[in-house]
Design an enzyme around this catalytic site. Structure first.
Site, mmCIF file in Angstrom:
data_model
loop_
_atom_site.group_PDB
_atom_site.id
_atom_site.type_symbol
_atom_site.label_atom_id
_atom_site.label_comp_id
_atom_site.label_asym_id
_atom_site.label_seq_id
_atom_site.Cartn_x
_atom_site.Cartn_y
_atom_site.Cartn_z
ATOM 1 N N GLY A 82 0.817 -1.212 0.000
ATOM 2 C CA GLY A 82 0.000 0.000 0.000
ATOM 3 C C GLY A 82 0.848 1.258 0.000
ATOM 4 O O GLY A 82 1.955 1.276 0.523
ATOM 5 N N ARG A 146 1.243 -5.867 -4.899
ATOM 6 C CA ARG A 146 1.281 -6.751 -3.739
ATOM 7 C C ARG A 146 1.738 -8.169 -4.082
ATOM 8 O O ARG A 146 1.563 -9.079 -3.281
ATOM 9 C CB ARG A 146 -0.102 -6.804 -3.074
ATOM 10 N N ASP A 177 5.405 -7.885 5.412
ATOM 11 C CA ASP A 177 5.439 -9.003 4.465
ATOM 12 C C ASP A 177 6.473 -8.763 3.363
ATOM 13 O O ASP A 177 7.182 -9.684 2.956
ATOM 14 C CB ASP A 177 4.061 -9.222 3.832
ATOM 15 N N LYS A 203 8.275 0.579 5.403
ATOM 16 C CA LYS A 203 7.150 1.395 4.942
ATOM 17 C C LYS A 203 5.845 0.834 5.466
ATOM 18 O O LYS A 203 5.687 -0.386 5.489
ATOM 19 C CB LYS A 203 7.123 1.357 3.419
ATOM 20 N N THR A 204 4.945 1.610 5.902
ATOM 21 C CA THR A 204 3.526 1.307 6.057
ATOM 22 C C THR A 204 2.879 2.345 6.946
ATOM 23 O O THR A 204 3.411 2.688 8.013
ATOM 24 C CB THR A 204 3.188 -0.109 6.588
ATOM 25 N N ASP A 206 0.423 1.794 8.567
ATOM 26 C CA ASP A 206 -0.174 1.084 9.699
ATOM 27 C C ASP A 206 0.621 1.243 10.995
ATOM 28 O O ASP A 206 0.082 1.016 12.079
ATOM 29 C CB ASP A 206 -0.292 -0.419 9.386
ATOM 30 N N TYR A 244 -25.359 14.234 15.530
ATOM 31 C CA TYR A 244 -24.937 12.920 15.008
ATOM 32 C C TYR A 244 -23.903 12.237 15.889
ATOM 33 O O TYR A 244 -23.017 12.889 16.440
ATOM 34 C CB TYR A 244 -24.285 13.064 13.631
ATOM 35 N N MET A 251 -7.978 2.937 8.954
ATOM 36 C CA MET A 251 -7.086 1.901 8.419
ATOM 37 C C MET A 251 -6.028 1.509 9.434
ATOM 38 O O MET A 251 -5.841 2.197 10.435
ATOM 39 C CB MET A 251 -6.382 2.426 7.176
ATOM 40 N N ARG A 429 -3.002 8.011 2.525
ATOM 41 C CA ARG A 429 -1.858 7.200 2.086
ATOM 42 C C ARG A 429 -0.962 7.884 1.060
ATOM 43 O O ARG A 429 0.173 7.463 0.845
ATOM 44 C CB ARG A 429 -2.342 5.863 1.508
HETATM 45 P P1 FBP Z 1 0.741 -2.054 3.586
HETATM 46 O O1 FBP Z 1 0.736 -3.003 4.745
HETATM 47 O O2 FBP Z 1 1.127 -2.674 2.317
HETATM 48 O O3 FBP Z 1 1.553 -0.829 3.895
HETATM 49 O O4 FBP Z 1 -0.729 -1.535 3.372
HETATM 50 C C1 FBP Z 1 -1.440 -0.974 4.401
HETATM 51 C C2 FBP Z 1 -2.888 -0.752 4.086
HETATM 52 O O5 FBP Z 1 -3.102 0.594 3.773
HETATM 53 C C3 FBP Z 1 -3.761 -1.225 5.241
HETATM 54 O O6 FBP Z 1 -3.900 -0.230 6.203
HETATM 55 C C4 FBP Z 1 -5.035 -1.587 4.540
HETATM 56 O O7 FBP Z 1 -5.766 -2.560 5.234
HETATM 57 C C5 FBP Z 1 -4.563 -2.146 3.225
HETATM 58 O O8 FBP Z 1 -3.324 -1.532 2.965
HETATM 59 C C6 FBP Z 1 -5.495 -1.866 2.090
HETATM 60 O O9 FBP Z 1 -5.012 -2.530 0.965
HETATM 61 P P2 FBP Z 1 -5.400 -2.168 -0.514
HETATM 62 O O10 FBP Z 1 -4.627 -0.948 -0.890
HETATM 63 O O11 FBP Z 1 -4.935 -3.359 -1.286
HETATM 64 O O12 FBP Z 1 -6.856 -1.926 -0.560
#
Ligand code: FBP
Length: 555
Positions: A82, A146, A177, A203-204, A206, A244, A251, A429
């Site tokens: 991602g 991926r 991964d 990188k991520t 997350d 609301y 994410m 992102r």
């Molecule tokens: P990475 O682990 O590859 O950095 O991706 C993170 C992420 O953004 C997650 O937070 C999310 O669940 C997933 O990718 C979404 O994947 P996609 O871009 O394939 O919809």
């Protein structure tokens, strides 16, 4: 390409480097520590990584000299998984270090992720091309993907590409991964006797690829600041209109690191932390009850509005759901071909129900059909369920509504529950990297080249002490095998980099836990506003609260 005023300004931003790597490339050497061990399963991992296991931690040192620095090199680079803000700057740092070492050096960008390396799809990154992407978000410089390199043919394809193009080293910019893949590739080349080096970059968005040496993954800083801006805006809207309840899914895959940081920044009424749900073995009903409790208390004060943050991975951490998803993952991996022949949801659900354990089949049947469908959707190439596609926020809204309706009948609740559902993920992102991410990623890319120039392979680029100003940052490399253990994937035990989930004993969670009861009932929203790129340090250059709390820096 239309270039916005901010983009034009960002082209000229000069990212900061750690002091030890600011000098001439040829003067920067490396010091090596003791041999290392993996976080677990050392026996199995030593066998799998016979040639690359247990290397020492590397620290880049100024004025130590590196006679090989100017050796001509061709380096390949891949963006994997991602998008995360700062990917372009990793490549910029790599490019700058590489061309400073020797202007004849070449940087090949393999297109569309690891698949580009296997299939030899590439472009050469030139100075002009690079300049169009400096300090910008996105991965569009070479694209991402991926694909996991796992079959013999894929490894052989990657090797052939490298040999054909004279690639001396490959830099893999990816998450847990993808960096596991980098480690496997390093081992594969070593086993073949090829002098091709492999270096990973963390990188991520997350924030779950971290440990003592990798203090954060890049992109987390910008993503959480982007989401926190949006959450703060929603909070202000909620506090203005007072009508609301907003349920916001964030994410982050399994880890709740993003949700926790956003909660620290915005002080919502509720933020669920999946890791706590698992630790306390809370059922779905327990989670719903905890939200209902806050809604009822606020209604008693006349406040029929609020904000609930939900980490996207929650569903996997609720014990009964986790068991169900685990069974589904294994079942779908083992029977992929048969499952593909079931074309209607009804047929799929019937087959699944027949093959699940009794308890899981009961849980599956009790879920709304939309959630059942989402649970059966394709796994990602690493065998994970795609939690970003499961609408947990809507499931919670539905269950909270039902519970409140029951309480109304009993006469214990008389409020109004109007709701809105949101999902923030993709919005953050590809944002322009914050100054922190722009500096951090440039430093990671620059260090990646220095590790290559110092002859290392099977390492991940590391920049430490990052809760403090860049003048105090420390650059180096961590052996990839040090971060690994064995886990069940696709129904088989595989080496993987251990995910860093939220630690309930850690300072960020403890700070949140101390304040959340207050934030639940007394409206205490905080409004971080948009990321600032120009201005005073305490507005533009502060790292996340998570990093500052973890490293004991004042918040
Ligand atoms: P990475 O682990 O590859 O950095 O991706 C993170 C992420 O953004 C997650 O937070 C999310 O669940 C997933 O990718 C979404 O994947 P996609 O871009 O394939 O919809």
């Amino acid at each position: 390409m239309n270039i916005s005023p901010l983009q034009r300004a960002r082209y000229t931003y000069q990212p900061k480097l750690p002091p030890s790597i600011r000098g001439e490339i040829g003067t920067i050497g490396v010091s090596l520590g003791e041999a290392t061990r993996s976080v677990a399963n050392s026996g199995e991992l030593e066998t799998i990584f016979a040639r690359t296991y247990g290397k020492p931690i590397a620290t880049l040192e100024a004025d130590t000299g590196n006679a090989d620095a100017a050796t001509p090199r061709t380096v390949g680079v891949i963006l994997s998984g991602g998008q995360a803000p700062g990917g372009h700057n990793v490549i910029a740092g790599l490019f700058d270090a590489l061309t400073r070492a020797n202007p004849k050096n070449r940087l090949l960008g393999f297109k569309g992720g690891p698949g580009g390396l296997v299939d030899d799809k590439k472009i050469e990154i030139t100075a002009d091309y690079m300049d169009r992407f400096r300090n910008t978000g996105g991965f569009d410089i070479i694209g991402s993907g991926r694909t996991k390199i796992e079959t013999d043919e894929q490894f052989a394809g990657a090797r052939e590409t490298c040999l054909k193009n004279g690639v001396d080293a490959v830099v893999v910019i990816g998450g847990d991964d993808s960096n596991t893949n980098a480690a496997l590739l390093a081992e594969y080349f070593a086993a073949k006797g090829d002098p091709i080096q492999v270096i990973g970059v963390p990188k991520t968005i997350d924030g779950d690829l971290k440990n003592e040496y990798i203090e954060t993954s890049f992109g987390f800083d910008t993503a959480v600041k982007t989401y926190s801006e949006l959450i703060g805006n929603i909070e202000r809207d909620a506090n203005s209109a007072k009508k609301y309840w907003h349920f916001i899914k964030l994410m982050g895959r399994s880890a709740s690191q993003i949700a926790l940081e956003c909660a620290l920044q915005t002080r919502p009424n509720v933020c669920i932390i999946s890791e706590e749900v698992e630790e306390k073995k809370q059922t779905l009903d327990d989670v719903v009850a905890s939200i209902v409790d806050v809604v009822v208390k606020r209604a008693a004060n006349g406040e029929n509005f609020g904000v609930v943050l939900v980490p996207e991975g929650l569903i996997e951490f609720i014990p009964e759901m986790g068991t169900l998803i685990g069974e589904l993952n294994d079942m779908l991996a083992e029977n992929a071909e048969y499952f593909a022949t079931l074309h209607t949801f009804e047929d799929q659900a019937e087959w699944v129900n027949k093959n699940l354990s009794r308890d899981s089949s009961y849980v599956f049947s009790s879920l709304p059909s939309d959630i059942q469908r989402q649970l059966l959707m394709d796994r990602d190439p690493h065998g994970n369920v795609q939690v970003s596609r499961i609408e947990t926020e809507k499931l919670l809204i539905e269950m909270v509504s039902d519970k409140l309706a029951e309480l109304k009948v009993k006469g214990t609740y008389s409020g109004k529950f109007s709701h809105q559902a949101h999902f923030f993920g993709y919005e953050g992102r590809s944002a322009f990297p914050s100054n922190f991410d722009a500096d951090y990623t440039y430093s990671l890319g620059y260090s990646a080249f220095l590790l290559i120039a110092n002859g290392l392979t099977g390492y991940i680029s590391s920049v430490r002490n990052i809760a403090r100003p860049a003048d105090e940052w420390i650059a180096g490399g961590i052996p990839l095998t040090m971060m690994m253990n064995m886990e069940q994937r696709h129904g088989k035990k595989k080496p993987v980099i251990k995910k860093a989930l939220v630690e309930l004993e850690g300072a960020p969670f403890r700070y949140f836990a101390q304040h959340r009861d207050d934030w639940a009932v007394t409206t205490s929203f905080a409004f971080p506003g948009a990321i600032q790129y120009y201005g005073p340090d305490d507005i533009c250059n502060l790292p996340t609260l998570t990093l500052r709390l973890e490293q004991g820096v004042d918040i």
